[in-house]
Design an enzyme around this catalytic site. Structure first.
Site, PDB file in Angstrom:
ATOM      1  N   SER A  18       0.853  -1.184   0.000  1.00 27.72           N
ATOM      2  CA  SER A  18       0.000   0.000   0.000  1.00 27.72           C
ATOM      3  C   SER A  18       0.893   1.239   0.000  1.00 27.72           C
ATOM      4  O   SER A  18       1.676   1.422  -0.922  1.00 27.72           O
ATOM      5  CB  SER A  18      -0.946  -0.016   1.209  1.00 27.72           C
ATOM      6  OG  SER A  18      -1.839   1.069   1.158  1.00 27.72           O
ATOM      7  N   HIS A  64      -2.551  -1.236  -3.391  1.00 27.74           N
ATOM      8  CA  HIS A  64      -3.687  -0.331  -3.208  1.00 27.74           C
ATOM      9  C   HIS A  64      -3.490   0.881  -4.103  1.00 27.74           C
ATOM     10  O   HIS A  64      -2.656   1.750  -3.831  1.00 27.74           O
ATOM     11  CB  HIS A  64      -3.773   0.137  -1.753  1.00 27.74           C
ATOM     12  CG  HIS A  64      -4.076  -0.950  -0.781  1.00 27.74           C
ATOM     13  ND1 HIS A  64      -3.851  -0.819   0.569  1.00 27.74           N
ATOM     14  CD2 HIS A  64      -4.589  -2.191  -0.947  1.00 27.74           C
ATOM     15  CE1 HIS A  64      -4.214  -1.927   1.185  1.00 27.74           C
ATOM     16  NE2 HIS A  64      -4.658  -2.782   0.285  1.00 27.74           N
ATOM     17  N   ASP A  78      -4.340  -4.409   6.187  1.00 25.92           N
ATOM     18  CA  ASP A  78      -4.688  -5.304   5.087  1.00 25.92           C
ATOM     19  C   ASP A  78      -3.502  -6.194   4.737  1.00 25.92           C
ATOM     20  O   ASP A  78      -2.367  -5.733   4.660  1.00 25.92           O
ATOM     21  CB  ASP A  78      -5.112  -4.493   3.859  1.00 25.92           C
ATOM     22  CG  ASP A  78      -5.613  -5.371   2.732  1.00 25.92           C
ATOM     23  OD1 ASP A  78      -6.305  -6.367   3.011  1.00 25.92           O
ATOM     24  OD2 ASP A  78      -5.330  -5.054   1.559  1.00 25.92           O
TER      25      ASP A  78
END
Length: 338
Positions: free
Chosen positions: A161, A188, A281
């Site tokens: 991310s 992401h 995540d």
């Protein structure tokens, strides 16, 4: 949410102020006209989020992002004119710690740009809260369903991310994956910029990088990149699919969802790598991969732009190895040779 605006064009800064405060409940804490001013104001009155332009005097948006993340870390959203024409700068800023990118709403140009900006701010608001919910597909305690035999014998699954683009390029640089090794990246990033990300990676690496289309199959010797705001999944037949559920999960595409698919459907050897990023995540999915017998690696704190996702993996015992970024590439190659 308290928001800082870093933009040296007064009419644009005022349009941003109006867009983010008009009936939203957000507050603009300050407006900075230069990169050094943005850093100073973050140190003096740290906001929840900074809307960062790429082109400013003193320090450009890349260096301002890097300095803020080092000295007064907070969430940063790149809001800049024509980001598709500044791909190199965008990915340097994302590597320095910016969360996402969107085009600057055009003053007087209608509501679409402002709507997209507010949607991204809403998503970031979910990311910086602590109420992380692991998707049901990972929580369920998956029963393993072996995959079909095929030409790919090893699957390298990478999730990242904040700061991820540069980290991904670093661990894959100068390496050509064998033809029996597939490399899948879940980063992401908004779907509108995923194609730019794949092309940027293609320019950085010695092997080709391509976006994953619905119903594509695993390919050896190629970096396959998730390209949708929906979640990338892998079936037992080695085919990729996108699905919107879980709809309310703020991490899109979700690393947890893809790692869980690997744990469930991939019976051959695999390596899961979780890199820098805000939030949690990927940690539960990495743990599922480890429990399924796959090798797992998490980036260490010192080399992470944001030590959120790897920290969560470390706390859960999901990572067999916690390594600095500079050693992850060699560890991956050693694992594949084994």
């Amino acid at each position: 949410m308290k928001i800082g605006i870093a933009n040296d064009v007064a009419p644009v800064a005022e349009a941003l102020r109006h867009a983010v405060t008009d009936g939203t409940g957000h507050q603009v804490s300050w407006i900075a006209r230069t990169g050094p001013d943005a850093l100073r104001l973050c140190l003096e009155a740290r906001p929840d989020l900074v809307l960062m332009d790429l082109n400013m005097p003193g320090l450009d948006g890349v260096e301002a992002t890097r300095r803020i993340m080092r000295e007064a870390p907070c969430a940063i959203l790149l809001v800049t004119s024509h980001p598709e024409d500044q791909v190199g700068q965008v990915f340097r800023a994302l590597g320095a710690g910016a969360l996402d990118v969107t085009a600057t709403p055009v003053p007087g140009g209608g509501g679409n740009g402002a709507h997209e900006l507010l949607a991204k701010i809403k998503t970031i608001g979910k990311l910086i809260r602590s109420d992380h919910v692991v998707p049901a597909v990972v929580r369920a305690g998956l029963q393993r369903v072996p995959s079909l035999a095929g030409p790919v014998r090893h699957l390298l699954a990478i999730g990242a991310s904040t700061g991820g683009p540069v980290a991904i390029a670093a661990i894959l640089a100068g390496w050509q994956a064998p033809l029996d090794t597939a490399v899948v990246v879940v980063q992401h990033i908004d779907a509108s910029f995923a194609g730019h990300f794949a092309r940027w990676l293609n320019d950085q690496l010695s092997m080709p990088a391509r976006v994953v289309a619905e119903n594509d199959v695993l390919q050896g010797g190629v970096v396959q990149v998730a390209q949708s705001n929906d979640h990338l999944t892998l079936s037992a037949g080695h085919r990729f699919h996108y699905r919107p559920e879980p709809l309310d999960y703020p991490y899109r595409p979700s690393v947890d969802v893809f790692f869980a698919c690997v744990a469930t459907h991939w019976a051959a050897s695999a390596t899961g790598v979780l890199l820098t990023g805000m939030g949690r995540d990927g940690a539960a999915g990495l743990l599922a991969m480890r429990r399924a017998g796959h090798a797992t690696i998490a980036q260490d704190q010192a080399s992470s732009a944001v030590y959120g996702m790897p920290r969560a993996a470390a706390e859960m015992g999901a990572a067999m190895n916690i390594l600095p970024l500079g050693k992850i590439g060699a560890a991956i190659r050693d694992r594949i040779r084994e």
